[in-house]
Design a protein around this motif. Structure first.
Motif, mmCIF file in Angstrom:
data_model
loop_
_atom_site.group_PDB
_atom_site.id
_atom_site.type_symbol
_atom_site.label_atom_id
_atom_site.label_comp_id
_atom_site.label_asym_id
_atom_site.label_seq_id
_atom_site.Cartn_x
_atom_site.Cartn_y
_atom_site.Cartn_z
ATOM 1 N N GLN A 28 -8.454 -2.872 -0.848
ATOM 2 C CA GLN A 28 -8.108 -3.493 -2.124
ATOM 3 C C GLN A 28 -6.997 -4.517 -1.941
ATOM 4 N N VAL A 29 -5.994 -4.169 -1.155
ATOM 5 C CA VAL A 29 -4.882 -5.093 -0.915
ATOM 6 C C VAL A 29 -5.363 -6.340 -0.168
ATOM 7 N N ALA B 109 -9.334 7.481 0.879
ATOM 8 C CA ALA B 109 -8.480 6.902 -0.164
ATOM 9 C C ALA B 109 -7.573 5.812 0.405
ATOM 10 N N THR B 110 -6.988 6.073 1.587
ATOM 11 C CA THR B 110 -6.118 5.091 2.215
ATOM 12 C C THR B 110 -6.898 3.843 2.618
ATOM 13 N N THR C 192 -7.545 1.740 -0.368
ATOM 14 C CA THR C 192 -6.322 1.041 -0.771
ATOM 15 C C THR C 192 -6.078 -0.181 0.108
ATOM 16 N N THR D 12 0.818 -1.226 0.000
ATOM 17 C CA THR D 12 0.000 0.000 0.000
ATOM 18 C C THR D 12 0.851 1.275 0.000
#
Length: 204
Positions: A74-75, A67-68, A71, A47
């Protein structure tokens, strides 16, 4: 009634106050990471975040930006919305548990798991003296059936054998194996039946 009070009540309804119990995302992110066998370092590298930051997020010591958070999800292959879903926790008082008609005579069945729960179903049953599941063997549409005798004595008959269970005994078998049961004792019995997955959710 004072109209100003009405307006104030409406304003409060339109502008609710923040919850006193904020959603704690860190524990869910950590559980997801650990379930996949990932280290904090691996998540941090994927990330482009620091290990310290990821660690603080997991301890709910800092709040990541949207946003973080996206992310991180998603990971971890984790839907963002699942972080905000309520835990599947529900308490059902025995006195308020709905009656279920599972057949048999002299028996009172109550479903003590939520109606919407499909993975498992638990019934708490009171079996009068002489109560039984019928003379004919039957099957239940579930992979596993578990009978735990809380109090009393119950005999479970299969095609080739009969298992007699005393207070505290537990019997596990396939619900698809033909069987029936009876209260083989001289007093009422209390039994807990567990079905995996839940075979039925009707009520009477």
């Amino acid at each position: 009634m004072d109209k100003s009070t009405d307006r104030w009540g409406l304003m409060k309804a339109l502008h609710p106050e923040p919850s006193a119990h904020p959603v704690r995302l860190g524990a869910r992110l950590r559980a997801c990471r650990q379930a996949q066998g990932l280290t904090i370092g691996q998540v941090a590298d994927a990330t482009n975040l620091t290990r310290g930051f990821v660690s603080r997020v997991e301890r709910d010591e800092t709040s990541p930006s949207v946003a973080t958070l996206v992310t991180l999800c998603q990971v971890l292959s984790l839907p963002v919305g699942s972080l905000f879903e309520d835990a599947e926790t529900e308490v059902i008082a025995l006195a308020e548990a709905p009656h279920i008609n599972m057949g048999g005579s002299g028996v009172l069945d109550r479903m003590v798991t939520p109606r919407g729960q499909t993975k498992v179903q638990l019934l708490r049953s009171r079996l009068d003296v002489g109560a039984n599941g019928g003379a004919d063997l039957y099957t239940i549409n579930c992979e596993v059936e578990v009978i735990h005798v809380i109090e009393g004595e119950v005999a479970v008959r299969f095609t080739d054998r009969t298992q007699t269970l005393a207070s505290g005994d537990t019997l596990t078998f396939s619900g698809r194996e033909p069987h029936t049961w009876r209260n083989s004792g001289d007093r009422a019995a209390e039994v807990l039946w567990t079905f995996v997955p839940a075979p039925w959710s009707g009520s009477r």
